[in-house]
Design a protein around this motif. Structure first.
Motif, PDB file in Angstrom:
ATOM      1  N   GLN A 340      -5.575  65.528  31.268  1.00 48.49           N
ATOM      2  CA  GLN A 340      -6.089  66.458  32.620  1.00 48.49           C
ATOM      3  C   GLN A 340      -6.417  67.271  32.929  1.00 48.49           C
ATOM      4  OE1 GLN A 340      -2.273  65.185  35.834  1.00 48.49           O
ATOM      5  NE2 GLN A 340      -3.438  64.762  36.874  1.00 48.49           N
ATOM      6  N   GLU A 341      -7.451  67.583  34.322  1.00 51.99           N
ATOM      7  CA  GLU A 341      -8.657  68.219  34.011  1.00 51.99           C
ATOM      8  C   GLU A 341      -8.329  69.353  34.092  1.00 51.99           C
ATOM      9  OE1 GLU A 341     -11.961  67.655  37.624  1.00 51.99           O
ATOM     10  OE2 GLU A 341     -12.691  66.312  35.532  1.00 51.99           O
ATOM     11  N   GLY A 342      -6.985  70.225  34.935  1.00 50.11           N
ATOM     12  CA  GLY A 342      -6.762  71.648  35.199  1.00 50.11           C
ATOM     13  C   GLY A 342      -5.967  72.458  33.874  1.00 50.11           C
ATOM     14  N   VAL A 343      -5.790  71.154  33.140  1.00 48.80           N
ATOM     15  CA  VAL A 343      -5.243  71.878  31.686  1.00 48.80           C
ATOM     16  C   VAL A 343      -6.317  71.061  30.433  1.00 48.80           C
ATOM     17  CG1 VAL A 343      -3.034  72.334  32.054  1.00 48.80           C
ATOM     18  CG2 VAL A 343      -3.072  70.335  31.402  1.00 48.80           C
ATOM     19  N   TYR A 344      -7.823  71.127  31.046  1.00 46.36           N
ATOM     20  CA  TYR A 344      -8.204  70.140  29.193  1.00 46.36           C
ATOM     21  C   TYR A 344      -8.118  71.259  28.331  1.00 46.36           C
ATOM     22  CZ  TYR A 344     -11.601  67.318  27.113  1.00 46.36           C
ATOM     23  OH  TYR A 344     -12.618  66.711  26.328  1.00 46.36           O
ATOM     24  N   ASP A 345      -9.545  72.170  28.678  1.00 43.89           N
ATOM     25  CA  ASP A 345      -9.764  73.554  28.430  1.00 43.89           C
ATOM     26  C   ASP A 345      -8.506  74.188  27.313  1.00 43.89           C
ATOM     27  OD1 ASP A 345     -12.375  72.780  28.792  1.00 43.89           O
ATOM     28  OD2 ASP A 345     -11.922  73.998  30.841  1.00 43.89           O
ATOM     29  N   GLY A 418     -15.017  66.416  25.633  1.00 37.49           N
ATOM     30  CA  GLY A 418     -16.481  65.628  26.435  1.00 37.49           C
ATOM     31  C   GLY A 418     -16.232  64.237  25.963  1.00 37.49           C
ATOM     32  N   MET A 419     -15.297  63.842  25.827  1.00 37.38           N
ATOM     33  CA  MET A 419     -15.244  62.226  25.134  1.00 37.38           C
ATOM     34  C   MET A 419     -15.807  61.382  26.951  1.00 37.38           C
ATOM     35  SD  MET A 419     -15.177  61.754  21.819  1.00 37.38           S
ATOM     36  CE  MET A 419     -15.021  60.177  21.751  1.00 37.38           C
ATOM     37  N   LYS A 420     -16.225  60.068  26.381  1.00 38.12           N
ATOM     38  CA  LYS A 420     -16.655  58.937  27.296  1.00 38.12           C
ATOM     39  C   LYS A 420     -16.149  57.774  26.968  1.00 38.12           C
ATOM     40  CE  LYS A 420     -20.480  61.331  28.808  1.00 38.12           C
ATOM     41  NZ  LYS A 420     -20.351  62.900  28.003  1.00 38.12           N
ATOM     42  N   THR A 421     -16.416  56.716  27.739  1.00 33.80           N
ATOM     43  CA  THR A 421     -16.043  55.178  27.660  1.00 33.80           C
ATOM     44  C   THR A 421     -16.241  54.281  26.382  1.00 33.80           C
ATOM     45  OG1 THR A 421     -16.014  54.676  30.518  1.00 33.80           O
ATOM     46  CG2 THR A 421     -14.530  55.341  29.967  1.00 33.80           C
ATOM     47  N   ALA A 436     -10.081  63.044  19.558  1.00 37.72           N
ATOM     48  CA  ALA A 436     -11.038  62.796  20.472  1.00 37.72           C
ATOM     49  C   ALA A 436     -10.630  63.031  22.161  1.00 37.72           C
ATOM     50  CB  ALA A 436     -11.431  61.516  20.933  1.00 37.72           C
ATOM     51  N   LEU A 437     -10.689  64.152  22.632  1.00 43.26           N
ATOM     52  CA  LEU A 437     -10.266  64.766  24.362  1.00 43.26           C
ATOM     53  C   LEU A 437     -10.819  63.920  25.251  1.00 43.26           C
ATOM     54  CD1 LEU A 437      -8.404  65.952  22.526  1.00 43.26           C
ATOM     55  CD2 LEU A 437      -8.961  68.080  23.391  1.00 43.26           C
ATOM     56  N   PHE A 438     -10.887  63.087  25.979  1.00 42.90           N
ATOM     57  CA  PHE A 438     -10.734  62.911  27.302  1.00 42.90           C
ATOM     58  C   PHE A 438     -10.552  62.894  28.785  1.00 42.90           C
ATOM     59  CE2 PHE A 438     -11.372  59.302  24.016  1.00 42.90           C
ATOM     60  CZ  PHE A 438     -12.992  58.758  23.943  1.00 42.90           C
ATOM     61  N   PRO A 439     -11.119  63.647  29.575  1.00 42.68           N
ATOM     62  CA  PRO A 439     -10.526  64.041  30.821  1.00 42.68           C
ATOM     63  C   PRO A 439     -10.512  63.291  31.837  1.00 42.68           C
ATOM     64  CG  PRO A 439     -12.727  64.700  30.618  1.00 42.68           C
ATOM     65  CD  PRO A 439     -12.954  63.755  29.500  1.00 42.68           C
ATOM     66  N   PHE A 440      -9.262  63.432  32.579  1.00 44.17           N
ATOM     67  CA  PHE A 440      -9.096  62.659  33.618  1.00 44.17           C
ATOM     68  C   PHE A 440      -9.176  63.389  34.674  1.00 44.17           C
ATOM     69  CE2 PHE A 440      -4.988  62.935  32.083  1.00 44.17           C
ATOM     70  CZ  PHE A 440      -4.034  63.319  32.853  1.00 44.17           C
ATOM     71  N   THR A 442      -6.814  62.011  38.095  1.00 45.34           N
ATOM     72  CA  THR A 442      -5.522  61.271  38.582  1.00 45.34           C
ATOM     73  C   THR A 442      -4.363  60.378  38.082  1.00 45.34           C
ATOM     74  OG1 THR A 442      -6.196  59.453  39.527  1.00 45.34           O
ATOM     75  CG2 THR A 442      -6.902  61.026  41.017  1.00 45.34           C
ATOM     76  N   GLU A 443      -3.165  60.202  38.042  1.00 42.95           N
ATOM     77  CA  GLU A 443      -2.174  59.503  36.857  1.00 42.95           C
ATOM     78  C   GLU A 443      -3.170  58.201  37.625  1.00 42.95           C
ATOM     79  OE1 GLU A 443       2.134  58.072  39.371  1.00 42.95           O
ATOM     80  OE2 GLU A 443       2.092  59.853  38.455  1.00 42.95           O
ATOM     81  N   LYS A 444      -3.564  57.049  38.534  1.00 46.18           N
ATOM     82  CA  LYS A 444      -3.639  56.076  38.566  1.00 46.18           C
ATOM     83  C   LYS A 444      -5.069  56.105  37.203  1.00 46.18           C
ATOM     84  CE  LYS A 444      -5.389  52.363  41.532  1.00 46.18           C
ATOM     85  NZ  LYS A 444      -6.167  51.990  41.711  1.00 46.18           N
ATOM     86  N   GLU A 445      -5.542  56.485  37.704  1.00 40.84           N
ATOM     87  CA  GLU A 445      -6.996  56.760  36.865  1.00 40.84           C
ATOM     88  C   GLU A 445      -6.750  56.817  35.230  1.00 40.84           C
ATOM     89  OE1 GLU A 445     -11.043  59.515  35.909  1.00 40.84           O
ATOM     90  OE2 GLU A 445      -9.128  60.167  37.079  1.00 40.84           O
ATOM     91  N   VAL A 446      -5.825  57.433  34.975  1.00 40.62           N
ATOM     92  CA  VAL A 446      -5.335  57.303  33.432  1.00 40.62           C
ATOM     93  C   VAL A 446      -4.668  56.062  32.788  1.00 40.62           C
ATOM     94  CG1 VAL A 446      -3.150  59.027  33.877  1.00 40.62           C
ATOM     95  CG2 VAL A 446      -4.803  59.162  31.267  1.00 40.62           C
ATOM     96  N   VAL A 447      -3.866  56.065  33.353  1.00 45.56           N
ATOM     97  CA  VAL A 447      -3.001  54.655  33.091  1.00 45.56           C
ATOM     98  C   VAL A 447      -3.993  53.666  33.275  1.00 45.56           C
ATOM     99  CG1 VAL A 447      -1.550  52.835  34.362  1.00 45.56           C
ATOM    100  CG2 VAL A 447      -0.874  55.270  34.332  1.00 45.56           C
ATOM    101  N   GLU A 448      -4.883  53.796  34.236  1.00 39.55           N
ATOM    102  CA  GLU A 448      -6.322  52.698  34.024  1.00 39.55           C
ATOM    103  C   GLU A 448      -6.985  52.076  32.812  1.00 39.55           C
ATOM    104  OE1 GLU A 448      -8.452  52.324  37.526  1.00 39.55           O
ATOM    105  OE2 GLU A 448      -7.152  51.862  39.285  1.00 39.55           O
ATOM    106  N   LEU A 449      -7.086  53.366  32.195  1.00 37.66           N
ATOM    107  CA  LEU A 449      -7.575  53.988  31.109  1.00 37.66           C
ATOM    108  C   LEU A 449      -6.819  53.845  30.110  1.00 37.66           C
ATOM    109  CD1 LEU A 449      -9.008  57.650  32.622  1.00 37.66           C
ATOM    110  CD2 LEU A 449     -10.645  55.778  31.806  1.00 37.66           C
TER     111      LEU A 449
END
Length: 531
Positions: A340-345, A418-421, A436-440, A442-449
């Motif tokens: 999640q973006e808030g703890v990504y870095d 900085g990974m992308k789909t 490989a680290l992908f940012p996200f 919301t909860e809904k978004e990451v479950v869909e991914l």
């Protein structure tokens, strides 16, 4: 510096070899100097058996006169030349298993439990030698190999305890004078096809329940790592497992025809396979004409999710074990790490600090944490995934290069940000040491991914919010979920996937069901009590 070791050459006989060891390469931040490419002398050299196993005998004549090479993935040097068996050989093994089944199926559950218990004890007594063989032919660090031996033994112990618990049922009948009962019976001869990444544990996870149920087996040993399975067979013989109950076919080049025969032979009633999804589909097609019972543990593309409320120390530790165990060469390794973006870095920095502590080198070095990949094809796939991501805009935070100074099968533990789909790694299982680290957001978004894949073996996520834990765990389309842990394997846990990761379960109380069939018996004419 010189060391006396044993090399099994084309003569298939142990011979002493003196060779000069490689000198340490220039130090890097996660490079361990190689002190040896050789295997220490075994305490019990008779465990090293480079021959197929039929009717409790090694050195059996084979129809095929060809051999294949088992190579040390560290040095590339030959460990052994092993017979490359073909169709006639697997037919002999199937016939042997069929003959043995006629009597073995009538042994009591307690007798089978005692056999498995003795086998378990012998595996643990020979733990160091088995670990040595695993490290030699697979390359994993000796500490990991020891852990695998203990894990392998645990399935023999577990199914020794399950054997007497194969229960049936009584079922109320719709007719007053009838009584219905069910009984679980062994399915028959089972064909087991196992992978190289856990050459001991993948054998026992299948053989344990098969023998506990009263079945007999023919094992197609992995061509890259057959010596571990053959050492296990030697210990099974010493444990008293009768001739023909356990047979091992060795092959590499002839694998397609051997697999086809196991699937099409009508004497074989069950196929259990661990490996890739494409091969699983092929085996399923080949088994169709004989309508075999199947259980497949196939490919994965495991998501690993870190929510912003996670304990980052626990999440990083989970990522290290889930992503980098066995240098990323497990079917349940994290493949796509969503943060999640808030703890990504912060997560990326903490993970990088841990990975910098890795020491890559020969598995026999006591300071080695990570060994080689299994062969050059594996290295190429890993490097191709990294280059594809780099060209599409990912940043290589750590690693990203081959370690050719160590050998042809080494690759740097790598972290990509900085990974992308649209990148290959999002769709394909890397099976190597690349986080490989992908940012996200919301909860809904990451479950869909996480669910955006044809496979569904394992998933991991980290959160302190128990409402979220229930929501996400139930929404993930996988067979196994690790919650605040990166290690989910346990003999008590049902192992298996959904979607194109296969079907059936291994281990746990469910594992033995895969090797039984349910027989229903209706007793009629019982009537009322007599006056």
């Amino acid at each position: 510096m010189q060391r006396l070791t044993y090399l099994l050459g084309p003569s298939l006989r142990a011979r002493p070899v003196l060779r000069r060891l490689a000198q340490p390469a220039s130090a890097g931040f996660f490079r361990a100097p190689i002190s040896t490419h050789t295997v220490p002398t075994l305490k019990d050299p008779t465990l090293l058996k480079p021959f197929p196993f039929l009717d409790n005998e090694f050195l059996v004549p084979t129809a095929s006169q060809s051999t294949f090479t088992v190579a040390d993935p560290v040095s590339g040097q030959t460990i052994a030349q092993v017979p490359d068996q073909g169709v006639e050989d697997v037919r002999r093994a199937i016939s042997s298993a069929s003959t043995a089944f006629k009597s073995f199926r009538h042994t009591t559950a307690r007798e089978r439990a005692n056999l498995l218990r003795r086998w378990n004890d012998l595996v643990l007594e020979n733990k160091e030698d088995l670990a040595t063989i695993i490290t030699w032919e697979n390359g994993k660090p000796i500490a990991d190999a020891r852990g695998e031996v203990s894990y392998a033994a645990s399935f023999l112990e577990w199914f020794a305890e399950e054997a007497p618990r194969v229960y049936g049922d009584t079922i109320p009948a719709g007719v007053r004078a009838n009584r219905i009962i069910t009984q679980r019976q062994p399915i028959g001869v089972c064909g087991l096809i196992t992978p190289w990444n856990f050459p001991a544990a993948m054998i026992t996870r299948k053989v344990g329940p098969a023998l506990a149920a009263g079945c007999t087996v023919v094992i197609k040993a992995p061509g890259e790592t057959p010596l571990t399975s053959l050492a296990l067979a030697e210990l099974a013989k010493r444990a008293g497992i009768p001739p023909g109950v356990l047979n091992i076919v060795t092959t590499l080049e002839n694998t397609p025809e051997v697999g086809r025969e196991m699937c099409s032979n009508s004497t074989v009633k069950k196929i259990s396979f661990t490996g890739s999804t494409p091969v699983g589909k092929l085996l399923m097609r080949q088994s169709a004409d004989t309508l075999k019972k199947l259980s497949f543990e196939l490919g994965g593309n495991a998501p690993f999710i870190v929510f912003d409320d996670a304990d980052l120390d626990i999440a990083v530790a989970g990522a290290v074990i889930s992503k980098f165990r066995s240098s990323g060469q497990t079917c349940v390794c994290a493949n796509r790490i969503f943060v999640q973006e808030g703890v990504y870095d912060e997560f990326a920095e903490r993970l990088s600090d841990k990975v910098k502590e890795f020491r890559v080198g020969s598995g026999y070095n006591t300071n080695t944490t990570h060994g080689p990949l299994i062969h050059p094809r594996a290295v190429k796939k890993v490097h191709d995934h990294v280059e594809d991501a780099r060209e599409a805009g990912a940043e290589v935070l750590l690693g990203g290069k081959k370690m050719e100074h160590l050998g042809m099968n080494f690759y740097e533990p790598t972290i990509l940000t900085g990974m992308k789909t649209e990148m290959r790694l999002y769709r394909e299982e890397t099976f190597g040491p690349v986080a490989a680290l992908f940012p996200f957001k919301t909860e809904k978004e990451v479950v869909e991914l996480a669910n955006d894949t044809d496979v569904g073996l394992a998933a991991y996520f980290f959160s302190k919010d128990y409402s979220r834990i229930w929501r996400v765990a139930e929404a993930l389309e996988v067979g196994m979920v690790g919650i605040n842990t990166g290690l989910i394997s346990d003999p008590a846990a049902p192992f298996g996937g959904v979607k194109q990761s296969g079907f059936g379960r291994e281990g746990s109380k469910y594992g033995i069901d895969e090797y039984t069939v349910v027989k229903m018996m209706t007793f009629g004419g019982i009537g009322d009590l007599q006056e």
